[in-house]
Motif scaffolding. Structure first.
Motif, PDB file in Angstrom:
ATOM      1  N   THR A 175       5.886 -17.798 -12.366  1.00 38.70           N
ATOM      2  CA  THR A 175       4.787 -18.646 -11.505  1.00 38.70           C
ATOM      3  C   THR A 175       4.471 -18.141 -10.112  1.00 38.70           C
ATOM      4  N   VAL A 183       0.453 -23.522 -12.840  1.00 42.52           N
ATOM      5  CA  VAL A 183       1.777 -23.642 -13.060  1.00 42.52           C
ATOM      6  C   VAL A 183       2.085 -24.714 -14.082  1.00 42.52           C
ATOM      7  N   GLU A 209      11.459 -25.863  -9.859  1.00 46.49           N
ATOM      8  CA  GLU A 209      10.829 -25.515 -11.384  1.00 46.49           C
ATOM      9  C   GLU A 209      11.950 -25.594 -12.465  1.00 46.49           C
ATOM     10  N   ARG A 531       1.478 -23.406  -5.236  1.00 46.38           N
ATOM     11  CA  ARG A 531       2.508 -22.184  -5.104  1.00 46.38           C
ATOM     12  C   ARG A 531       1.982 -21.118  -4.820  1.00 46.38           C
TER      13      ARG A 531
END
Length: 531
Positions: A175, A183, A209, A531
């Motif tokens: 990611t 994501v 995550e 992110r």
């Protein structure tokens, strides 16, 4: 579907794995057990042995000792191609595809569909497009891969991996180049693989995550397997403590980042002031930084954060006003900004920072070469003094100045890039995602260094997608939305909730004069930052 707490009979068993490189013990009896349909996290600091363990599994390295059993049969892969044929597919953090070939060719490279002995390009393009459609990616698969942004290149690498007849898919920081929507798509892909009995080995420094998608976690430290447990029932603090080899209480006291918890530091004069910056990606962005101040630049992906930093550094041409210590300036190139005492650490240190096949010495002193040279000849003695001083000052872990920088961990590469500018005694550092892709230990070191530099009077403009880093590290936060500055909060106001509200509702807040805290409640999913 595999239960999240009780593993099934293992699909993969790696036991007693050891590997030594010249002067370095990379693995010392490490182990890993993964069940079918299990999403298994492997975490640890840089240098813990994660990458070496994975490279032994997929045939890049040969193990010195230990055994590997896949689906009940001992295996000893001699190459990644051999591992892939046996059902082990790997997606690396650094894109390892061919930029001048098309997206479809990259997806099916080495497995191209043929008809009557000839390449069936139509089928290849149709099948590649269908795979990417399932991943939520819509693009012309005939385009050269190099014309796409990093996120789409990463999704192409994922498409290649899931298109093989894999039993295990290894994802190394998958990611790191994806925005929040992508994501979410990736997590859906992982859940689909899991539902089909395919195991996923998931390597990430982003601990949040793991709790979203993983079933079990293996913790590595100093080449050994320290822990292997279900992800349920374990906290992020516990995982950090296990990775660092510290007590949980010590980690809790030190905070989420390496930034200090002092009161507001005294600030100097305004080092740089950018007003109403306008370009194809900016629409009235403004920011100012004082000496000794860390200014955080927050915003969703595409909000213009990187473009502001590049404009201040003279890397992109923009309209608007730029002043240094109160005097208007017009940069012709980054050289002008460097002469004014500015330094920029770009987001992608692999592509825009380090020169991988050059040494630590050469990378560290690259910006200082004009001051170290006379008539085109570098003063090697003075260069060596600078390099030795900064290796010691920043704690750069290297076998020596002549070691190739690509052999260093991500955290140590970042320290070299910081040293590249610090040896010029700058007045302003522009840091774009300074801890991206760095483990928690090295991340705290970098954050502590940034804090120390600001304490000594250096101005810092810090871009980060991690809200903890912004809220704990910045004296003041400027929020961008769609290329505009829409909010400015001091340290006391800059909670994670306030920043998310400003990023989500910046236009309305700016127009209505309300503070982010005064806005109506909004769901976490809607406000989650990129992110």
């Amino acid at each position: 579907m595999t239960d999240r707490s009780t593993p099934a009979e293992p699909l993969l068993v790696m036991d007693g794995i050891s590997k030594t490189f010249p002067g370095v013990v990379a693995l010392d009896g490490a182990s890993l057990r993964v069940a079918p349909g299990e999403v298994h996290a492997v975490i640890g600091q840089n240098g813990a042995g994660k990458s070496t363990l994975i490279k032994i599994l997929n045939g890049v390295y040969r193990r010195d000792a230990g055994s590997i059993v896949l689906a009940g049969k001992p295996v000893d892969f001699h190459s990644p191609l051999e591992a892939q044929a046996a059902g082990v597919s790997t997606i690396y953090q650094e894109i390892n595809l061919v930029p001048y070939r098309s997206v479809a060719e990259n997806v099916f490279m080495g497995r191209e569909p043929r008809r009557w002995g000839f390449l069936d390009r139509g089928k290849m393009n149709r099948d590649a497009a269908a795979i990417l459609e399932r991943l939520g990616v819509h693009l012309d698969v005939r385009r050269p891969l190099g014309t796409l942004n990093i996120a789409l290149q990463q999704m192409t690498a994922i498409a290649r991996a899931v298109s093989t007849d894999a039993r295990i898919v290894i994802m190394d920081e998958p990611t790191s180049s994806l925005d929040e929507r992508e994501v979410g798509v990736l997590f859906d892909v992982i859940r689909g693989l899991k539902a089909n009995g395919i195991a996923v080995i998931y390597i990430s420094h982003r601990l949040d995550e793991l709790f979203a998608v993983c079933d079990r976690v293996t913790v590595m430290r100093d080449g050994r397997t320290i822990d292997d447990r279900p992800i349920t029932g374990v906290s992020k603090v516990e995982l950090v403590a296990r990775m660092l080899g510290k007590e949980i209480g010590e980690v809790r006291r030190s905070g989420a980042t390496g930034f200090g918890r002092r009161g507001r530091r005294p600030l100097g004069e305004v080092v740089v002031e950018a007003e109403n910056l306008v370009s194809d990606r900016l629409d009235g962005a403004s920011v100012a930084v004082r000496g000794g101040e860390i200014v955080g630049l927050a915003g969703l992906l595409g909000s213009g954060r990187t473009e502001v930093a590049r404009a201040v550094f003279g890397a992109d041409a923009v309209q608007g006003r730029l002043a240094v210590r109160g005097k208007p300036v017009h940069w012709r190139s980054p050289r002008d900004a460097i002469r004014a005492g500015f330094g920029l650490c770009a987001e992608d240190r692999k592509a825009d920072g380090i020169i991988p096949y050059m040494s630590v010495r050469e990378n560290l002193t690259l910006a200082a070469l004009p001051t170290l040279s006379r008539n085109g000849i570098v003063d090697r003695a003075e260069q060596a003094k600078i390099v030795d001083r900064f290796i010691e000052r920043l704690g750069i872990k290297t076998s020596g100045p002549e070691q190739t920088i690509r052999e260093l961990s991500g955290g140590n590469q970042q320290k070299v890039l910081l040293a590249r500018w610090l040896c010029l005694n700058p007045s302003l550092l522009l840091l774009d995602e300074p801890t991206r892709g760095i483990d928690v230990g090295a991340k705290a070191e970098i954050q502590g260094l940034i804090d120390e530099l600001a304490e000594n009077g250096l101005g810092v403009l810090m871009i980060s997608s991690e809200l903890e880093e912004i809220t704990e590290g910045a004296d003041r936060v400027v929020v961008l939305r769609e290329g505009r500055t829409v909010a400015e909060l001091d340290h006391a106001e800059a909670s994670q909730d306030a920043l998310m509200r400003a990023m989500a509702h910046g236009d309305e807040d700016a127009a209505g004069g309300s503070t982010p805290e005064a806005r109506p409640e909004t769901s976490d999913a809607e406000l989650e930052p990129s992110r």
